[in-house]
Motif scaffolding. Sequence first.
Motif, PDB file in Angstrom:
ATOM      1  N   UNK A  38      18.112   0.078  27.604  1.00 38.53           N
ATOM      2  CA  UNK A  38      18.606  -1.009  27.067  1.00 38.53           C
ATOM      3  C   UNK A  38      20.285  -1.086  27.930  1.00 38.53           C
ATOM      4  N   UNK A  39      20.833  -2.567  27.449  1.00 41.33           N
ATOM      5  CA  UNK A  39      22.020  -3.183  28.059  1.00 41.33           C
ATOM      6  C   UNK A  39      22.822  -3.103  27.272  1.00 41.33           C
ATOM      7  N   UNK A  40      23.810  -2.765  27.468  1.00 42.36           N
ATOM      8  CA  UNK A  40      24.939  -2.461  26.408  1.00 42.36           C
ATOM      9  C   UNK A  40      26.438  -2.740  27.450  1.00 42.36           C
ATOM     10  N   UNK A  41      26.339  -4.041  27.068  1.00 45.60           N
ATOM     11  CA  UNK A  41      27.790  -4.779  28.157  1.00 45.60           C
ATOM     12  C   UNK A  41      29.079  -4.062  27.423  1.00 45.60           C
ATOM     13  N   UNK A  42      28.485  -5.353  26.223  1.00 45.03           N
ATOM     14  CA  UNK A  42      30.302  -4.900  25.568  1.00 45.03           C
ATOM     15  C   UNK A  42      30.204  -3.650  24.753  1.00 45.03           C
ATOM     16  N   UNK A  43      31.507  -3.647  24.237  1.00 48.24           N
ATOM     17  CA  UNK A  43      32.105  -2.609  23.191  1.00 48.24           C
ATOM     18  C   UNK A  43      30.729  -2.688  22.088  1.00 48.24           C
ATOM     19  N   UNK A  44      30.477  -3.604  21.278  1.00 46.04           N
ATOM     20  CA  UNK A  44      30.025  -3.474  20.367  1.00 46.04           C
ATOM     21  C   UNK A  44      28.741  -3.339  20.585  1.00 46.04           C
ATOM     22  N   UNK A  45      27.709  -3.452  21.467  1.00 41.96           N
ATOM     23  CA  UNK A  45      26.638  -3.211  22.119  1.00 41.96           C
ATOM     24  C   UNK A  45      26.575  -1.397  22.135  1.00 41.96           C
ATOM     25  N   UNK A  46      27.640  -1.184  22.420  1.00 37.66           N
ATOM     26  CA  UNK A  46      27.548   0.489  22.863  1.00 37.66           C
ATOM     27  C   UNK A  46      27.696   0.921  21.848  1.00 37.66           C
ATOM     28  N   UNK A  47      29.269   0.826  20.918  1.00 34.77           N
ATOM     29  CA  UNK A  47      28.581   1.255  19.968  1.00 34.77           C
ATOM     30  C   UNK A  47      27.378   0.990  19.027  1.00 34.77           C
TER      31      UNK A  47
ATOM     32  N   UNK B 277      25.384   4.315  19.831  1.00 32.84           N
ATOM     33  CA  UNK B 277      26.407   5.233  19.073  1.00 32.84           C
ATOM     34  C   UNK B 277      27.672   5.456  19.552  1.00 32.84           C
ATOM     35  N   UNK B 278      27.870   4.627  20.617  1.00 31.11           N
ATOM     36  CA  UNK B 278      29.107   5.502  21.323  1.00 31.11           C
ATOM     37  C   UNK B 278      30.068   4.970  20.364  1.00 31.11           C
ATOM     38  N   UNK B 279      31.185   6.273  20.410  1.00 33.89           N
ATOM     39  CA  UNK B 279      32.110   6.030  19.484  1.00 33.89           C
ATOM     40  C   UNK B 279      33.309   5.204  19.580  1.00 33.89           C
ATOM     41  N   UNK B 280      33.888   4.507  18.766  1.00 34.53           N
ATOM     42  CA  UNK B 280      35.006   3.612  19.261  1.00 34.53           C
ATOM     43  C   UNK B 280      36.280   4.538  19.299  1.00 34.53           C
TER      44      UNK B 280
ATOM     45  N   UNK C 188      36.481   2.262  28.643  1.00 34.20           N
ATOM     46  CA  UNK C 188      34.886   1.504  28.886  1.00 34.20           C
ATOM     47  C   UNK C 188      34.558   2.416  29.960  1.00 34.20           C
ATOM     48  N   UNK C 189      35.169   2.314  31.193  1.00 32.52           N
ATOM     49  CA  UNK C 189      34.605   3.175  32.462  1.00 32.52           C
ATOM     50  C   UNK C 189      35.223   4.490  32.285  1.00 32.52           C
TER      51      UNK C 189
END
Length: 166
Positions: A47-56, A60-63, A71-72
């Motif tokens: 998975x490449x999830x560069x943006x916060x919306x991609x991570x979420x 399933x990364x919680x906001x 993010x870091x």
Amino acid sequence: MDIPRQAVSFLTSRGLKLATAESCTAGYIASLISSVPGSGACLDVGFVTYSPTGKAGFLGVRKETMEQHGLTSEEVAREMAEGALQQEACCADVAVSNTGVADAAPGGGPPPGTQCFAWSYRSRDGEIVTFSETKKFEGERNDVRRAAALYALSRVEHYFDLRYAR
């Protein structure tokens, strides 16, 4: 020392499959693994999830985690690795994640080269155990990304051994 080859050898010798969840490295970890002949036996999904919306949305990364820790952060890296293993189509036993800054972040933030990692291991009974750490690398943007990807792979066996030494 050929880190990708060692990681593939370790994973295949134990019948393990790897998932990657990458932000700053943007697929570099999966690319390094796939450069090794025979890596198809151990690389499941990346998975490449560069943006916060991609991570979420994909992992399933919680906001709240992103807002509270940034993010870091190891907290985000942990949720990325665990989220990869929890995806319905993922059949990996091991996930490695990376999030960080390769060069100066706009508006301040962590120092350039700061990278956060997590390594998650799923046991046969479904339990997931996760380890994380933060490391700073020197160099130009792509030097930092390469160093981070190699480092992520170099610790897969180390944390596997810790997982089963508990």
